[in-house]
Motif scaffolding. Structure first.
Motif, PDB file in Angstrom:
ATOM      1  N   VAL A   1       8.877  -1.898  -8.194  1.00 38.37           N
ATOM      2  CA  VAL A   1       8.300  -1.309  -6.907  1.00 38.37           C
ATOM      3  C   VAL A   1       9.495  -1.642  -5.880  1.00 38.37           C
ATOM      4  N   LEU A   2       9.552  -0.970  -4.870  1.00 39.71           N
ATOM      5  CA  LEU A   2      10.392  -0.999  -3.533  1.00 39.71           C
ATOM      6  C   LEU A   2       9.356  -1.111  -2.595  1.00 39.71           C
ATOM      7  N   VAL A   3       9.472  -2.061  -1.792  1.00 37.42           N
ATOM      8  CA  VAL A   3       8.790  -2.199  -0.365  1.00 37.42           C
ATOM      9  C   VAL A   3       9.680  -2.456   0.496  1.00 37.42           C
ATOM     10  N   GLU A   4       9.270  -1.475   1.580  1.00 36.46           N
ATOM     11  CA  GLU A   4      10.320  -1.204   2.817  1.00 36.46           C
ATOM     12  C   GLU A   4       9.465  -1.416   3.914  1.00 36.46           C
ATOM     13  N   SER A   5       9.739  -2.397   4.969  1.00 36.27           N
ATOM     14  CA  SER A   5       9.104  -2.520   6.254  1.00 36.27           C
ATOM     15  C   SER A   5      10.353  -3.117   7.252  1.00 36.27           C
ATOM     16  N   ALA A   6       9.765  -3.199   8.420  1.00 41.39           N
ATOM     17  CA  ALA A   6      10.628  -3.883   9.433  1.00 41.39           C
ATOM     18  C   ALA A   6      11.224  -5.306   8.958  1.00 41.39           C
ATOM     19  N   SER A   7      10.609  -5.864   8.356  1.00 44.49           N
ATOM     20  CA  SER A   7      11.039  -7.320   7.828  1.00 44.49           C
ATOM     21  C   SER A   7      12.048  -7.384   6.916  1.00 44.49           C
ATOM     22  N   GLY A   8      12.406  -5.796   6.165  1.00 46.42           N
ATOM     23  CA  GLY A   8      13.320  -5.990   4.995  1.00 46.42           C
ATOM     24  C   GLY A   8      12.718  -5.146   4.020  1.00 46.42           C
ATOM     25  N   THR A   9      13.883  -4.986   2.812  1.00 43.33           N
ATOM     26  CA  THR A   9      13.462  -4.189   1.724  1.00 43.33           C
ATOM     27  C   THR A   9      13.449  -5.373   0.458  1.00 43.33           C
ATOM     28  N   THR A  10      12.410  -5.143  -0.410  1.00 43.02           N
ATOM     29  CA  THR A  10      12.271  -5.944  -1.492  1.00 43.02           C
ATOM     30  C   THR A  10      12.090  -5.106  -2.775  1.00 43.02           C
ATOM     31  N   THR A  11      12.505  -5.687  -3.932  1.00 42.10           N
ATOM     32  CA  THR A  11      12.171  -4.659  -5.234  1.00 42.10           C
ATOM     33  C   THR A  11      12.106  -5.858  -6.378  1.00 42.10           C
ATOM     34  N   HIS A  12      11.236  -5.526  -7.361  1.00 33.88           N
ATOM     35  CA  HIS A  12      11.128  -6.342  -8.525  1.00 33.88           C
ATOM     36  C   HIS A  12      10.167  -5.446  -9.437  1.00 33.88           C
ATOM     37  N   ALA A  13      10.552  -5.837 -10.690  1.00 36.07           N
ATOM     38  CA  ALA A  13       9.768  -5.238 -11.861  1.00 36.07           C
ATOM     39  C   ALA A  13       8.364  -5.510 -11.641  1.00 36.07           C
ATOM     40  N   VAL A  14       7.552  -4.577 -12.246  1.00 35.36           N
ATOM     41  CA  VAL A  14       5.950  -4.492 -12.328  1.00 35.36           C
ATOM     42  C   VAL A  14       5.786  -4.346 -13.831  1.00 35.36           C
ATOM     43  N   MET A  15       5.088  -5.323 -14.322  1.00 36.34           N
ATOM     44  CA  MET A  15       4.545  -5.329 -15.863  1.00 36.34           C
ATOM     45  C   MET A  15       3.449  -4.317 -16.058  1.00 36.34           C
ATOM     46  N   LEU A  16       3.199  -3.409 -16.995  1.00 38.84           N
ATOM     47  CA  LEU A  16       2.288  -2.622 -17.350  1.00 38.84           C
ATOM     48  C   LEU A  16       1.053  -3.350 -17.669  1.00 38.84           C
ATOM     49  N   ASN A  17      -0.127  -3.063 -17.502  1.00 40.52           N
ATOM     50  CA  ASN A  17      -1.463  -3.615 -17.707  1.00 40.52           C
ATOM     51  C   ASN A  17      -2.196  -2.492 -18.435  1.00 40.52           C
ATOM     52  N   GLY A  18      -1.782  -2.310 -19.712  1.00 40.26           N
ATOM     53  CA  GLY A  18      -2.382  -1.276 -20.515  1.00 40.26           C
ATOM     54  C   GLY A  18      -1.749   0.094 -20.217  1.00 40.26           C
ATOM     55  N   ASP A  19      -2.272   1.026 -19.808  1.00 42.92           N
ATOM     56  CA  ASP A  19      -1.436   2.160 -19.119  1.00 42.92           C
ATOM     57  C   ASP A  19      -1.487   2.214 -17.739  1.00 42.92           C
ATOM     58  N   CYS A  20      -1.451   0.864 -16.931  1.00 40.72           N
ATOM     59  CA  CYS A  20      -1.674   1.284 -15.547  1.00 40.72           C
ATOM     60  C   CYS A  20      -0.532   0.124 -14.913  1.00 40.72           C
ATOM     61  N   ALA A  21       0.283   0.455 -13.932  1.00 40.52           N
ATOM     62  CA  ALA A  21       1.233  -0.465 -13.234  1.00 40.52           C
ATOM     63  C   ALA A  21       0.551  -0.458 -11.716  1.00 40.52           C
ATOM     64  N   THR A  22       0.511  -1.762 -11.305  1.00 41.57           N
ATOM     65  CA  THR A  22      -0.206  -2.092  -9.895  1.00 41.57           C
ATOM     66  C   THR A  22       0.550  -2.723  -9.181  1.00 41.57           C
ATOM     67  N   HIS A  23       0.602  -2.499  -7.780  1.00 42.21           N
ATOM     68  CA  HIS A  23       1.071  -3.392  -6.756  1.00 42.21           C
ATOM     69  C   HIS A  23       0.219  -3.386  -5.642  1.00 42.21           C
ATOM     70  N   ALA A  24       0.284  -4.680  -4.994  1.00 43.59           N
ATOM     71  CA  ALA A  24      -0.709  -4.853  -3.655  1.00 43.59           C
ATOM     72  C   ALA A  24       0.296  -5.410  -2.744  1.00 43.59           C
ATOM     73  N   GLU A  25      -0.111  -5.043  -1.484  1.00 45.17           N
ATOM     74  CA  GLU A  25       0.665  -5.786  -0.236  1.00 45.17           C
ATOM     75  C   GLU A  25      -0.485  -6.078   0.758  1.00 45.17           C
ATOM     76  N   PHE A  26      -0.554  -7.422   1.293  1.00 43.79           N
ATOM     77  CA  PHE A  26      -1.440  -7.873   2.062  1.00 43.79           C
ATOM     78  C   PHE A  26      -1.026  -8.129   3.538  1.00 43.79           C
ATOM     79  N   ASN A  27      -1.619  -7.770   4.660  1.00 38.54           N
ATOM     80  CA  ASN A  27      -1.217  -7.921   5.924  1.00 38.54           C
ATOM     81  C   ASN A  27       0.105  -7.079   6.032  1.00 38.54           C
ATOM     82  N   PHE A  28       0.129  -5.894   5.760  1.00 34.72           N
ATOM     83  CA  PHE A  28       1.295  -5.107   5.540  1.00 34.72           C
ATOM     84  C   PHE A  28       1.332  -3.937   6.318  1.00 34.72           C
ATOM     85  N   GLY A  29       2.538  -3.527   6.770  1.00 37.88           N
ATOM     86  CA  GLY A  29       2.662  -2.195   7.661  1.00 37.88           C
ATOM     87  C   GLY A  29       3.157  -2.532   9.203  1.00 37.88           C
TER      88      GLY A  29
END
Length: 295
Positions: free
Chosen positions: A257-285
């Motif tokens: 996952v690649l996250v981009e905002s005014a505070s910068g850019t971050t990236t990291h691996a996401v593990m599969l949960n069965g057949d799904c990859a999920t990422h959440a950001e809170f108070n984001f944008g």
């Protein structure tokens, strides 16, 4: 009826009307002038002007539940009302936060043009999730957006939304509302790989009210596989969620996952949960979240 209760209010309206009627009848029943009520609140540590109390009891203004609840409880005690008899008439707060919206074009670094021009927002996103369905050939077949909207003004009903296009798709995808909305005025700009539509709620909202919608984009079979999907958050939201569903018979070797905002850019691996990859950001944008996958 309890001996502590005044006569019931003369009207049965909601919001400021019901609050005003309950407060007005309590004041009449107890025979307390507004200035004396102000002094009794001040003695208990609450500074409220006579003009504010007057507007509350006339219905010209309503107290906001999130900032005045302690004052309302003191009013209930002073006027010998049951707990919640005033507070329960208010319902949810209609206060709307500041608009820190960035346009889709600016977030995607597109030159300003008539197709991407957005009118002043009457609805804005409080939270949202995007479900992306990828087939065994790494082609996005279906995207479902679920959004919690809040009205910025009375009568709010419309929001301009955009769908990105895969340049290899022979024709634009089919888009439609699934829950709580219709998609109208749908048009495509193939040079910008964009579809623009107006999301129209089934019923207009009053300022501060909330509504949940779901909308769907169903793609025609693209000629080239896809290896990423981007969720665009045009304003700060309580939560943004991106989940990608893969064909169970053909799962990717890795996801990032690649996250981009005014505070910068971050990236990291996401593990599969069965057949799904999920990422959440809170108070984001404002910003964007991109899920990438490799076979």
């Amino acid at each position: 009826m309890s001996a502590r209760n005044p006569e019931p209010p003369d009207d049965t309206g909601s919001g400021s009307t019901a609050f005003a009627s309950t407060l007005r009848n309590a004041l009449l029943s107890r025979g307390i002038p507004l200035r004396r009520l102000q002094q009794r609140l001040r003695d208990r540590g609450y500074e409220v002007s006579v003009s504010t109390i007057s507007m509350w009891q006339s219905g010209a203004r309503r107290p906001e539940r999130d900032t005045s609840l302690d004052v309302i409880r003191e009013l209930e005690a002073i006027l010998l009302l049951d707990d919640g008899q005033l507070a329960d008439t208010l319902g949810p707060s209609r206060r709307v936060g500041p608009d820190r919206h960035e346009s889709f074009a600016s977030l995607q670094e597109l030159e300003a043009n008539p197709f991407t021009e957005e009118p002043a927002a009457e609805l804005f996103e409080r939270s949202g999730s995007v479900g992306v369905h990828v087939d065994a050939e790494s082609k996005v077949r279906r995207v479902v957006n679920r959004t919690l909207w809040q009205a910025r003004r009375d009568g709010a009903r419309d929001a301009v939304i955009f769908f990105g296009l895969n340049p290899s798709e022979p024709v634009p995808p089919d888009v439609r509302g699934l829950l709580g909305c219709n998609l109208v005025d749908v048009s495509a700009d193939l040079d910008q790989d964009l579809v623009r539509a107006t999301l129209r709620l089934h019923s207009p909202l009053k300022q501060g009210e909330l509504a949940i919608t779901e909308r769907e984009s169903t793609g025609h079979v693209p000629t080239e596989p896809e290896y990423e999907f981007t969720l665009v958050a045009p304003r700060r939201q309580a939560e943004v969620l991106l989940h990608v569903h893969f064909d169970p018979a053909h799962l990717p070797h890795r996801c990032r996952v690649l996250v981009e905002s005014a505070s910068g850019t971050t990236t990291h691996a996401v593990m599969l949960n069965g057949d799904c990859a999920t990422h959440a950001e809170f108070n984001f944008g404002p910003g964007q979240v991109t899920m990438e996958w490799e076979w």
